[in-house]
Design a protein around this motif. Sequence first.
Motif, mmCIF file in Angstrom:
data_model
loop_
_atom_site.group_PDB
_atom_site.id
_atom_site.type_symbol
_atom_site.label_atom_id
_atom_site.label_comp_id
_atom_site.label_asym_id
_atom_site.label_seq_id
_atom_site.Cartn_x
_atom_site.Cartn_y
_atom_site.Cartn_z
ATOM 1 N N LYS A 153 -44.004 -25.919 -10.646
ATOM 2 C CA LYS A 153 -43.309 -27.184 -10.913
ATOM 3 C C LYS A 153 -43.343 -28.130 -9.707
ATOM 4 C CE LYS A 153 -40.173 -25.019 -14.263
ATOM 5 N NZ LYS A 153 -41.122 -25.208 -15.340
ATOM 6 N N GLY A 181 -35.400 -31.576 -18.809
ATOM 7 C CA GLY A 181 -36.455 -31.560 -17.804
ATOM 8 C C GLY A 181 -35.941 -31.973 -16.445
ATOM 9 N N ALA A 194 -40.881 -31.971 -18.783
ATOM 10 C CA ALA A 194 -40.040 -31.063 -19.548
ATOM 11 C C ALA A 194 -40.030 -29.679 -18.913
ATOM 12 C CB ALA A 194 -40.538 -30.977 -20.989
ATOM 13 N N GLU A 198 -44.644 -28.328 -19.104
ATOM 14 C CA GLU A 198 -44.912 -29.269 -18.009
ATOM 15 C C GLU A 198 -45.882 -30.363 -18.412
ATOM 16 O OE1 GLU A 198 -46.226 -26.717 -14.931
ATOM 17 O OE2 GLU A 198 -44.271 -25.760 -14.629
ATOM 18 N N ASN A 201 -44.765 -34.939 -20.187
ATOM 19 C CA ASN A 201 -44.292 -35.622 -18.989
ATOM 20 C C ASN A 201 -44.591 -37.117 -19.063
ATOM 21 O OD1 ASN A 201 -47.099 -35.986 -18.093
ATOM 22 N ND2 ASN A 201 -47.056 -33.807 -17.597
#
Length: 358
Positions: A153, A181, A194, A198, A201
């Motif tokens: 992330k 998110g 989120a 991922e 977005n």
Amino acid sequence: MPIENCIAHWYDNDIRFDLMTRYLKPCAGEKIFELIEPVEDTKGNNGEPGKLIVTNLRIIWQSQKYPKINLSIGYNPITSISIKSATSKLRGMTESLHILAKTKSSRYEFIFTNLVVDHNRLFPVVLGVHRAYIQSKPYREIKMRSAMIVSNKKLQMLQQEQICEQISGVWNLSSDQGNLGSFFITNVRVVWFAAANELFNASIPFLQIAEIKVRDSKFGKALVIETTEFGGNYILGFRIDPKEKLQSVYKSLLSIHDTYMAYPEFGVEFNPDTIDAEIEQERKDRLHKAITEEVEEIDENPELASDAFAAYFADGYTGESQNLPRRQIVYSEELGLAIEKPKDGFTLQQLWEVIPSY
């Protein structure tokens, strides 16, 4: 506010002719990389020397003799840059910079010739800056569902980008139930992704943000980001709990956005003093391609070489289709003949002028 102190969204998104001097001055965040002179506008003003200015947003050409005759070519409409042979009134047959560009309804062709013999900086500088512009689109364009979040992330950082704040527990309100998110707030954009996916977005550059506010929604108080017309006129809602945290994020975004608008960063980085072998090889490759492959030509009429539109506009080309009906046939009292109706805003006298009237 004076135009040179504003962010002018059209500078890199449009092609304009014969601008007033104040619109040739850099806007906020616009950087001049190179000034090359004398350079001939071989397509529209053959035989007329001028200066060519390369910035991080556009190419500007201005006549030395008639400063009101000028061009502003934004990088975004440019579809191709190549090197081709051209006939210059000042240098004869020589290699010149050839640019094709397309707006929503029209296609244009520009040819520039460096009038200094054995001086080839025109080619690598324009090629290098345009390439840097293309590679830096996340600074200026809203991106949805792109691979901007890497493993663990982490945000895939841009050059000159710094993370100002990372916030978890941010609900995207684009659907009925919302999606949980996180936010990355940097010095150039806001990124939401989120937690569950991922790739779900959004990257929103501050350049494209028109307004940031807090207002009521069916989910309660929400942070609302409205984008500009150039940014698609999106209205994006986010919920952040508790209210104190929402207010804190809201104030941070306002502060960073204000700072950005005062000192915008467009992401186009280029040092004209370090034109490397890669750019020079690209120039040679383009030259070879221009010589060995057929290039679609746009007819030139030397009698209209100084008319801004007649010289550059590829008539009959609009949108994606070239299978268009001919313009309406009308009777011309001036000529006593049936002619195609001139385009709106043009007169027969203007089409026959060698030097446009001002």
